[in-house]
Design a protein around this motif. Structure first.
Motif, PDB file in Angstrom:
ATOM      1  N   TRP A   1      -5.273  -7.583  -8.965  1.00  0.00           N
ATOM      2  CA  TRP A   1      -5.965  -8.836  -8.953  1.00  0.00           C
ATOM      3  C   TRP A   1      -7.449  -8.911  -8.061  1.00  0.00           C
ATOM      4  CZ3 TRP A   1      -7.184 -12.672  -5.100  1.00  0.00           C
ATOM      5  CH2 TRP A   1      -8.036 -13.711  -5.490  1.00  0.00           C
ATOM      6  N   ALA A   2      -7.030  -8.327  -6.763  1.00  0.00           N
ATOM      7  CA  ALA A   2      -8.102  -8.136  -5.790  1.00  0.00           C
ATOM      8  C   ALA A   2      -9.212  -7.549  -6.265  1.00  0.00           C
ATOM      9  CB  ALA A   2      -7.635  -7.948  -4.596  1.00  0.00           C
ATOM     10  N   GLY A   3     -10.510  -7.650  -5.930  1.00  0.00           N
ATOM     11  CA  GLY A   3     -11.597  -6.864  -6.013  1.00  0.00           C
ATOM     12  C   GLY A   3     -11.838  -5.566  -5.271  1.00  0.00           C
ATOM     13  N   SER A   4     -11.142  -5.610  -4.143  1.00  0.00           N
ATOM     14  CA  SER A   4     -11.165  -4.468  -3.239  1.00  0.00           C
ATOM     15  C   SER A   4     -10.365  -3.485  -3.896  1.00  0.00           C
ATOM     16  CB  SER A   4     -10.574  -5.017  -1.881  1.00  0.00           C
ATOM     17  OG  SER A   4      -9.257  -5.096  -2.031  1.00  0.00           O
ATOM     18  N   SER A   5      -9.384  -3.572  -4.847  1.00  0.00           N
ATOM     19  CA  SER A   5      -8.789  -2.456  -5.445  1.00  0.00           C
ATOM     20  C   SER A   5      -9.271  -1.948  -6.694  1.00  0.00           C
ATOM     21  CB  SER A   5      -7.209  -3.134  -5.850  1.00  0.00           C
ATOM     22  OG  SER A   5      -6.488  -3.324  -4.580  1.00  0.00           O
ATOM     23  N   ARG A   6     -10.542  -2.286  -7.011  1.00  0.00           N
ATOM     24  CA  ARG A   6     -10.912  -2.115  -8.523  1.00  0.00           C
ATOM     25  C   ARG A   6     -11.155  -0.472  -8.221  1.00  0.00           C
ATOM     26  NH1 ARG A   6     -16.161  -3.997  -7.907  1.00  0.00           N
ATOM     27  NH2 ARG A   6     -15.177  -5.968  -8.236  1.00  0.00           N
ATOM     28  N   GLY A   7     -11.676   0.386  -7.534  1.00  0.00           N
ATOM     29  CA  GLY A   7     -11.466   1.838  -7.383  1.00  0.00           C
ATOM     30  C   GLY A   7     -10.327   2.396  -7.302  1.00  0.00           C
ATOM     31  N   MET A   8      -9.266   1.671  -6.663  1.00  0.00           N
ATOM     32  CA  MET A   8      -7.925   2.505  -6.778  1.00  0.00           C
ATOM     33  C   MET A   8      -7.391   2.143  -8.210  1.00  0.00           C
ATOM     34  SD  MET A   8      -5.328   3.552  -5.268  1.00  0.00           S
ATOM     35  CE  MET A   8      -4.677   3.485  -3.479  1.00  0.00           C
ATOM     36  N   ASN A   9      -7.548   1.270  -8.859  1.00  0.00           N
ATOM     37  CA  ASN A   9      -7.057   1.030 -10.168  1.00  0.00           C
ATOM     38  C   ASN A   9      -7.771   1.859 -11.224  1.00  0.00           C
ATOM     39  OD1 ASN A   9      -5.253  -1.259  -9.499  1.00  0.00           O
ATOM     40  ND2 ASN A   9      -6.824  -2.710  -9.847  1.00  0.00           N
ATOM     41  N   GLN A  10      -8.887   2.179 -11.123  1.00  0.00           N
ATOM     42  CA  GLN A  10      -9.572   3.248 -11.815  1.00  0.00           C
ATOM     43  C   GLN A  10      -9.029   4.524 -11.610  1.00  0.00           C
ATOM     44  OE1 GLN A  10     -13.646   2.412 -10.977  1.00  0.00           O
ATOM     45  NE2 GLN A  10     -13.927   1.014 -12.541  1.00  0.00           N
ATOM     46  N   PHE A  11      -8.782   4.839 -10.178  1.00  0.00           N
ATOM     47  CA  PHE A  11      -8.505   6.062  -9.856  1.00  0.00           C
ATOM     48  C   PHE A  11      -6.895   6.244 -10.365  1.00  0.00           C
ATOM     49  CE2 PHE A  11      -5.422   8.659  -6.763  1.00  0.00           C
ATOM     50  CZ  PHE A  11      -6.419   9.700  -6.865  1.00  0.00           C
ATOM     51  N   LEU A  12      -6.224   5.266 -10.364  1.00  0.00           N
ATOM     52  CA  LEU A  12      -4.760   5.464 -10.890  1.00  0.00           C
ATOM     53  C   LEU A  12      -4.799   5.602 -12.368  1.00  0.00           C
ATOM     54  CD1 LEU A  12      -3.034   2.520  -9.118  1.00  0.00           C
ATOM     55  CD2 LEU A  12      -2.777   4.879  -8.403  1.00  0.00           C
ATOM     56  N   GLN A  13      -5.678   5.182 -13.110  1.00  0.00           N
ATOM     57  CA  GLN A  13      -5.639   5.568 -14.500  1.00  0.00           C
ATOM     58  C   GLN A  13      -6.175   6.865 -14.788  1.00  0.00           C
ATOM     59  OE1 GLN A  13      -7.746   2.087 -16.031  1.00  0.00           O
ATOM     60  NE2 GLN A  13      -6.010   0.666 -15.598  1.00  0.00           N
ATOM     61  N   SER A  14      -7.345   7.129 -14.160  1.00  0.00           N
ATOM     62  CA  SER A  14      -8.086   8.344 -14.381  1.00  0.00           C
ATOM     63  C   SER A  14      -7.667   9.585 -13.705  1.00  0.00           C
ATOM     64  CB  SER A  14      -9.372   8.355 -14.547  1.00  0.00           C
ATOM     65  OG  SER A  14      -9.858   7.892 -13.238  1.00  0.00           O
TER      66      SER A  14
ATOM     67  N   CYS B   1      -6.522   3.268   4.525  1.00  0.00           N
ATOM     68  CA  CYS B   1      -7.010   1.998   3.879  1.00  0.00           C
ATOM     69  C   CYS B   1      -8.235   2.471   3.018  1.00  0.00           C
ATOM     70  CB  CYS B   1      -7.336   0.949   4.495  1.00  0.00           C
ATOM     71  SG  CYS B   1      -7.843  -0.632   3.609  1.00  0.00           S
ATOM     72  N   VAL B   2      -8.062   2.301   1.591  1.00  0.00           N
ATOM     73  CA  VAL B   2      -9.279   2.439   0.709  1.00  0.00           C
ATOM     74  C   VAL B   2      -9.838   1.213  -0.053  1.00  0.00           C
ATOM     75  CG1 VAL B   2      -8.380   4.903   0.113  1.00  0.00           C
ATOM     76  CG2 VAL B   2      -7.394   3.280  -1.023  1.00  0.00           C
ATOM     77  N   ARG B   3      -9.919   0.401   0.793  1.00  0.00           N
ATOM     78  CA  ARG B   3     -10.564  -0.713   0.428  1.00  0.00           C
ATOM     79  C   ARG B   3     -12.030  -0.690   0.041  1.00  0.00           C
ATOM     80  NH1 ARG B   3     -10.683  -4.511   5.369  1.00  0.00           N
ATOM     81  NH2 ARG B   3     -12.461  -3.161   5.806  1.00  0.00           N
ATOM     82  N   ASN B   4     -12.344  -1.091  -1.201  1.00  0.00           N
ATOM     83  CA  ASN B   4     -13.882  -0.858  -1.772  1.00  0.00           C
ATOM     84  C   ASN B   4     -14.480   0.252  -1.711  1.00  0.00           C
ATOM     85  OD1 ASN B   4     -13.957  -4.021  -1.900  1.00  0.00           O
ATOM     86  ND2 ASN B   4     -14.654  -3.823   0.073  1.00  0.00           N
ATOM     87  N   LEU B   5     -13.410   1.602  -2.121  1.00  0.00           N
ATOM     88  CA  LEU B   5     -14.024   2.734  -1.963  1.00  0.00           C
ATOM     89  C   LEU B   5     -13.960   3.215  -3.804  1.00  0.00           C
ATOM     90  CD1 LEU B   5     -11.924   4.797   0.720  1.00  0.00           C
ATOM     91  CD2 LEU B   5     -14.538   4.084   0.635  1.00  0.00           C
ATOM     92  N   GLU B   6     -14.749   4.209  -4.035  1.00  0.00           N
ATOM     93  CA  GLU B   6     -14.900   4.423  -5.555  1.00  0.00           C
ATOM     94  C   GLU B   6     -13.943   5.488  -5.796  1.00  0.00           C
ATOM     95  OE1 GLU B   6     -17.200   3.359  -7.564  1.00  0.00           O
ATOM     96  OE2 GLU B   6     -18.018   2.104  -5.956  1.00  0.00           O
ATOM     97  N   MET B   7     -13.777   5.798  -7.060  1.00  0.00           N
ATOM     98  CA  MET B   7     -12.666   6.953  -7.395  1.00  0.00           C
ATOM     99  C   MET B   7     -12.603   8.025  -6.652  1.00  0.00           C
ATOM    100  SD  MET B   7     -12.136   6.427 -11.324  1.00  0.00           S
ATOM    101  CE  MET B   7     -13.669   7.041 -11.735  1.00  0.00           C
ATOM    102  N   LYS B   8     -13.887   8.770  -6.530  1.00  0.00           N
ATOM    103  CA  LYS B   8     -13.980  10.178  -6.032  1.00  0.00           C
ATOM    104  C   LYS B   8     -13.796  10.065  -4.360  1.00  0.00           C
ATOM    105  CE  LYS B   8     -18.815   9.643  -5.836  1.00  0.00           C
ATOM    106  NZ  LYS B   8     -20.198   9.278  -6.550  1.00  0.00           N
ATOM    107  N   ASP B   9     -14.261   8.894  -4.051  1.00  0.00           N
ATOM    108  CA  ASP B   9     -13.853   8.685  -2.418  1.00  0.00           C
ATOM    109  C   ASP B   9     -12.476   8.793  -2.124  1.00  0.00           C
ATOM    110  OD1 ASP B   9     -16.513   8.986  -1.869  1.00  0.00           O
ATOM    111  OD2 ASP B   9     -16.679   6.605  -2.111  1.00  0.00           O
ATOM    112  N   ILE B  10     -11.579   7.751  -3.284  1.00  0.00           N
ATOM    113  CA  ILE B  10     -10.307   7.653  -3.089  1.00  0.00           C
ATOM    114  C   ILE B  10      -9.309   9.273  -3.115  1.00  0.00           C
ATOM    115  CG2 ILE B  10      -8.225   6.615  -3.946  1.00  0.00           C
ATOM    116  CD1 ILE B  10     -10.115   4.117  -4.586  1.00  0.00           C
TER     117      ILE B  10
END
Length: 142
Positions: A33-46, A85-94
């Motif tokens: 749900w949280a916006g700080s996990s947006r990059g993490m969710n994209q990372f997990l999928q791709s 903590c990977v809050r608000n990070l992009e996919m490549k940063d994660i």
């Protein structure tokens, strides 16, 4: 005359020549749900399927943590854990943070004692400094 290839293969000798990665498990915690996990969710999928396939020696756990910031936690052979903590990070940063945990040894960061980082067995070319070397001291006699 035909040549035959050698059939012998190298044998391991007490672990010489082997590499054991110190990181044994990576836990990826995220929130749907949280916006700080947006990059993490994209990372997990791709990126995570490729990362897991390229590192079969590392166990990968993915678990949701509702209403919390995303975290990557590394578990190491020596029993220690490190979290990033990977809050608000992009996919490549994660991905970069996951690679940092993958390459860590699990040991605590230690400070190098002493002022000199590089030590040598050879003496310096100029020798050891002494206050008695150099110019003569001024005389205060009148």
């Amino acid at each position: 005359m035909t040549l035959k290839a050698l059939q012998a293969t190298s044998t391991s000798r007490n672990g010489v020549g082997t590499f054991i990665r110190q990181c044994k498990r990576l836990d990826f915690h995220y929130c749907d749900w949280a916006g700080s996990s947006r990059g993490m969710n994209q990372f997990l999928q791709s990126h995570l399927p490729r990362f897991a396939a390229s590192h079969p020696s590392i166990e990968i756990h993915v678990s949701p943590r509702p209403h919390r910031h995303p975290v990557i936690r590394g578990h190491f052979i020596n029993g220690t854990q490190h979290s990033i903590c990977v809050r608000n990070l992009e996919m490549k940063d994660i991905l970069r943070k996951a690679e940092i945990l993958r390459d860590m040894s699990g040991e605590k960061a230690r400070r190098i004692k002493g002022g000199r980082v590089v030590g040598s067995l050879n003496e310096g070319t100029r020798g050891i400094w002494s206050p008695f070397h150099g110019a003569k001291a001024p005389s205060f006699a009148g």
